[in-house]
Design an enzyme around this catalytic site. Structure first.
Site, mmCIF file in Angstrom:
data_model
loop_
_atom_site.group_PDB
_atom_site.id
_atom_site.type_symbol
_atom_site.label_atom_id
_atom_site.label_comp_id
_atom_site.label_asym_id
_atom_site.label_seq_id
_atom_site.Cartn_x
_atom_site.Cartn_y
_atom_site.Cartn_z
ATOM 1 N N ARG A 170 -8.959 1.211 0.068
ATOM 2 C CA ARG A 170 -9.756 1.942 1.056
ATOM 3 C C ARG A 170 -10.846 2.740 0.356
ATOM 4 N NH1 ARG A 170 -7.243 2.248 6.395
ATOM 5 N NH2 ARG A 170 -8.901 3.719 6.793
ATOM 6 N N ARG A 218 -7.028 6.415 -0.610
ATOM 7 C CA ARG A 218 -5.878 7.253 -0.233
ATOM 8 C C ARG A 218 -4.558 6.697 -0.767
ATOM 9 N NH1 ARG A 218 -5.791 6.291 6.256
ATOM 10 N NH2 ARG A 218 -7.933 6.981 5.982
ATOM 11 N N HIS A 219 -4.493 5.391 -1.033
ATOM 12 C CA HIS A 219 -3.248 4.868 -1.625
ATOM 13 C C HIS A 219 -3.548 3.981 -2.841
ATOM 14 C CE1 HIS A 219 -4.247 1.852 1.380
ATOM 15 N NE2 HIS A 219 -3.679 2.473 2.382
ATOM 16 N N THR A 270 -5.825 0.758 9.875
ATOM 17 C CA THR A 270 -6.879 -0.080 10.446
ATOM 18 C C THR A 270 -6.672 -0.194 11.961
ATOM 19 O OG1 THR A 270 -6.682 -1.308 8.391
ATOM 20 C CG2 THR A 270 -8.122 -2.243 10.068
ATOM 21 N N GLU A 288 -7.267 -13.570 10.002
ATOM 22 C CA GLU A 288 -5.999 -12.891 10.267
ATOM 23 C C GLU A 288 -6.160 -12.229 11.637
ATOM 24 O OE1 GLU A 288 -4.313 -10.389 7.184
ATOM 25 O OE2 GLU A 288 -3.390 -9.107 8.709
ATOM 26 N N GLU A 341 -7.533 -6.482 0.726
ATOM 27 C CA GLU A 341 -8.244 -6.095 1.960
ATOM 28 C C GLU A 341 -9.320 -5.088 1.594
ATOM 29 O OE1 GLU A 341 -5.267 -4.451 4.497
ATOM 30 O OE2 GLU A 341 -4.332 -6.377 4.863
ATOM 31 N N ASP A 365 0.811 -1.226 0.000
ATOM 32 C CA ASP A 365 0.000 0.000 0.000
ATOM 33 C C ASP A 365 0.842 1.273 0.000
ATOM 34 O OD1 ASP A 365 -2.242 -1.564 0.262
ATOM 35 O OD2 ASP A 365 -2.590 -1.084 2.372
ATOM 36 N N HIS A 366 1.918 1.255 0.811
ATOM 37 C CA HIS A 366 2.613 2.529 1.029
ATOM 38 C C HIS A 366 3.534 2.925 -0.115
ATOM 39 C CE1 HIS A 366 0.401 3.088 4.552
ATOM 40 N NE2 HIS A 366 0.846 1.973 5.106
HETATM 41 N N1 PXP Z 1 -3.250 -6.753 7.971
HETATM 42 C C1 PXP Z 1 -4.297 -5.917 7.797
HETATM 43 C C2 PXP Z 1 -5.672 -6.490 7.826
HETATM 44 C C3 PXP Z 1 -4.101 -4.531 7.571
HETATM 45 O O1 PXP Z 1 -5.163 -3.718 7.412
HETATM 46 C C4 PXP Z 1 -2.779 -4.048 7.484
HETATM 47 C C5 PXP Z 1 -2.536 -2.603 7.186
HETATM 48 O O2 PXP Z 1 -3.088 -2.296 5.947
HETATM 49 C C6 PXP Z 1 -1.727 -4.972 7.649
HETATM 50 C C7 PXP Z 1 -1.986 -6.302 7.908
HETATM 51 C C8 PXP Z 1 -0.294 -4.540 7.568
HETATM 52 O O3 PXP Z 1 -0.010 -3.706 8.639
HETATM 53 P P1 PXP Z 1 1.353 -2.894 8.681
HETATM 54 O O4 PXP Z 1 1.342 -1.976 7.510
HETATM 55 O O5 PXP Z 1 1.317 -2.210 9.998
HETATM 56 O O6 PXP Z 1 2.452 -3.925 8.581
#
Ligand code: PXP
Length: 254
Positions: free
Chosen positions: A52, A56-57, A108, A158, A77, A16-17
């Site tokens: 999302r 946003r990303h 989240t 998860e 997701e 995502d980032h």
């Molecule tokens: N799992 C879920 C369901 C998430 O929403 C996220 C963040 O998008 C992650 C894992 C990964 O989290 P992080 O970016 O903090 O490693």
């Protein structure tokens, strides 16, 4: 399953980032799909993206492009909304993980309240399955959520590790114990157990040592580390820490 009887631990990389950096300038680079391909060739077992509601990303087009090109399974997701379920059914990633979503949150903030929205979540899981997408539920380590999750028929959960990741000392130890106990009960009930949120090189070991957890989803810390060492090296480093922690579970030769 590994030869020692402890299931091996997979790494799902959340990209995502990479899209966050692109969206910050409204450019076409850096492309999260290219990052996903690099992550897959660098050892990611699966790729995760979170579409999302505010976009946003990750953008809709990223989802379709990644599903078309990824050599490893894509985990999308999404919130439990008609729009998101319809998009997942159209894009057909391997997995769709249902997550809660608040517009104002930075990330989240907790697990999905499956118990409080049982009918909507079950209906979403049914629609996904009919489209050939395996549903998963992102939940807190809470027995009430487990019972409700089992009733939806989703084969994967998860576990939200965010509270563990944010805590320190005794509180963190307590959160870890809760996740350990919960993972055992969930696996005994027949669910495939994944975990994620807030994991990084310093806190991943204790979670990796939980034998019932078979996949970790990690994004922010990996992409942050990749800025300094590159994505393949960041993935290799994370996998090494996960594998070393998992090795602690194996019986040693006499
Ligand atoms: N799992 C879920 C369901 C998430 O929403 C996220 C963040 O998008 C992650 C894992 C990964 O989290 P992080 O970016 O903090 O490693």
């Amino acid at each position: 399953m590994s030869v020692s009887g402890v299931p091996s631990l997979r790494l799902g990389v959340n990209i995502d980032h990479v899209a966050t950096v692109r969206q910050a300038r409204g450019t076409v680079y850096p492309d999260p799909v290219e990052a996903g391909l690099m992550a897959a060739s660098g050892g990611a077992h699966s790729l995760t993206i979170h579409l999302r509601e505010d976009r946003r990303h990750i953008q809709d087009d990223d989802v379709f492009r990644l599903v078309a090109r990824s050599p490893v399974p894509v985990n999308l997701e999404i919130a439990v909304t008609d729009e998101m379920i319809a998009l997942a059914c159209q894009a057909r990633p391997a997995f769709a993980c249902l997550v809660p979503e608040k517009r104002q949150e930075i990330t989240t903030e907790g697990g999905l309240d499956v118990a409080g929205h049982a009918a909507a979540v079950t209906q979403a899981c049914t629609r996904l399955r009919q489209a050939g997408v395996v549903p998963a539920l992102f939940i807190d380590a809470d027995p009430a959520q487990l019972a409700a999750s089992l009733a939806t028929g989703a084969p994967h959960i998860e576990i939200h590790t965010g509270r563990y990741a944010d805590a320190e000392g005794d509180v963190q130890h307590h959160e870890l114990q809760r996740i350990r106990d919960f993972a055992r009960v969930a696996a005994d009930a027949g669910l495939e157990v994944h975990a994620g949120h807030g994991l990084h090189l310093q806190n991943v070991g204790a979670i990796a040592r939980i034998p019932e957890i078979v996949e970790l989803n990690i994004g922010h810390s990996l992409i942050a580390r990749a800025l300094f060492v590159g994505l393949p090296a960041a993935i290799a480093e994370m996998r090494r820490v996960m594998t070393d922690a998992r090795a602690d579970l194996r019986p040693r030769a006499a």
